[in-house]
Scaffold this active site. Structure first.
Site, short mmCIF file in Angstrom:
data_model
loop_
_atom_site.label_atom_id
_atom_site.label_comp_id
_atom_site.label_asym_id
_atom_site.label_seq_id
_atom_site.Cartn_x
_atom_site.Cartn_y
_atom_site.Cartn_z
N CYS A 57 -6.42 14.17 25.54
CA CYS A 57 -5.53 13.82 26.66
C CYS A 57 -4.57 12.72 26.22
O CYS A 57 -4.88 11.91 25.35
CB CYS A 57 -6.36 13.35 27.86
SG CYS A 57 -5.33 12.99 29.31
N ASP A 112 -3.82 10.22 27.87
CA ASP A 112 -4.28 8.97 28.49
C ASP A 112 -4.42 7.83 27.46
O ASP A 112 -5.01 8.03 26.39
CB ASP A 112 -5.64 9.24 29.18
CG ASP A 112 -6.05 8.12 30.11
OD1 ASP A 112 -6.22 6.98 29.63
OD2 ASP A 112 -6.21 8.38 31.31
N ARG A 149 -6.28 5.35 27.44
CA ARG A 149 -7.64 4.80 27.26
C ARG A 149 -8.50 5.61 26.30
O ARG A 149 -9.65 5.25 26.06
CB ARG A 149 -8.35 4.73 28.62
CG ARG A 149 -7.67 3.80 29.60
CD ARG A 149 -8.18 4.05 31.00
NE ARG A 149 -7.84 5.41 31.44
CZ ARG A 149 -8.27 5.95 32.58
NH1 ARG A 149 -9.06 5.27 33.38
NH2 ARG A 149 -7.91 7.17 32.91
N HIS A 197 -11.90 13.79 29.12
CA HIS A 197 -12.48 12.49 29.49
C HIS A 197 -12.60 12.38 31.00
O HIS A 197 -11.81 12.97 31.74
CB HIS A 197 -11.64 11.34 28.93
CG HIS A 197 -10.30 11.21 29.61
ND1 HIS A 197 -10.03 10.26 30.57
CD2 HIS A 197 -9.15 11.92 29.49
CE1 HIS A 197 -8.78 10.39 30.98
NE2 HIS A 197 -8.21 11.39 30.34
N CYS A 254 -9.90 11.39 34.41
CA CYS A 254 -8.64 11.94 33.91
C CYS A 254 -7.65 12.13 35.06
O CYS A 254 -7.96 12.81 36.04
CB CYS A 254 -8.91 13.28 33.22
SG CYS A 254 -7.42 14.03 32.53
CO CO Z 1 -6.67 12.52 31.02
#
Ligand code: CO
Length: 194
Positions: free
Chosen positions: A42, A44, A46, A98, A101
């Protein structure tokens, strides 16, 4: 100093100390890459794959997008998959989702997301519909969303398995193992779902 300036400074420090600790490291890396793993993750912030796995530069060939999707109509993804399998000859393809998300969360919402995102996460809504009965048996909305994260990874691995790139590789006897992982943003741990 703003964040980007800070990162550029850190980069200088890192390059200098790496070169000091491992003389010739960058010259060697510049010659080419031979990663054994294609990692689909992803976008993202993090879930930086190299950080959460401790992988060194050169170890992970990578493709990231919102909610780690590997969809048949995505030309960018298919170019990455084809290059990874046909040219780099990776031994493993990993889809890593994850929890928490944003893409999966938006797909669970009745509210439409901004246009491009809404279009993209329709793929997750399709998965949600496919598994509606199972998902609805989970009464806790957070756990239900977590389950959809797992199922999304499973379905993306299935998409990769049925791609022409993987089918052709297997037909010619090339070994490519497919894996599905989910990262728990609350513990920092990866677990296997496929
Ligand atoms: Co995500």
């Amino acid at each position: 100093m703003d964040t980007l300036e800070q990162l550029l400074e850190q980069n200088k420090t890192w390059a200098k100390s790496t070169n000091y600790e491992k003389p010739g490291y960058f010259k060697e890396l510049a010659k080419g890459q031979k990663p054994e793993i294609l990692w689909i993750g992803c976008a993202d912030s993090r879930v930086p794959p190299s950080v959460i796995t401790g992988a060194d530069p050169g170890m992970l060939f990578m493709h990231r997008n919102i909610a780690n999707l590997a969809v048949h109509t995505d030309a960018a993804f298919h170019a990455v998959l084809e290059y990874a399998v046909d040219v780099l000859k990776v031994k493993h393809v990993v889809v890593a989702g994850h929890y928490n998300c944003g893409g999966v969360h938006a797909a669970c919402s009745a509210e439409p997301a901004p246009d491009s995102i809404d279009h993209w996460i329709q793929h997750i809504r399709d998965i949600r519909r496919m598994y509606e009965k199972e998902l609805m048996e989970e009464k806790d909305p957070v756990k239900r969303e977590d389950r959809l994260v797992d199922l999304n990874v499973t379905e993306q691995v299935r998409n990769i398995k049925t791609s022409s790139t993987i089918k052709k590789a297997r037909k010619r006897g090339q070994q490519v193992a497919l894996h599905g992982l989910v990262y728990d943003t609350g513990t920092g741990l990866l677990k296997r779902v496929v």
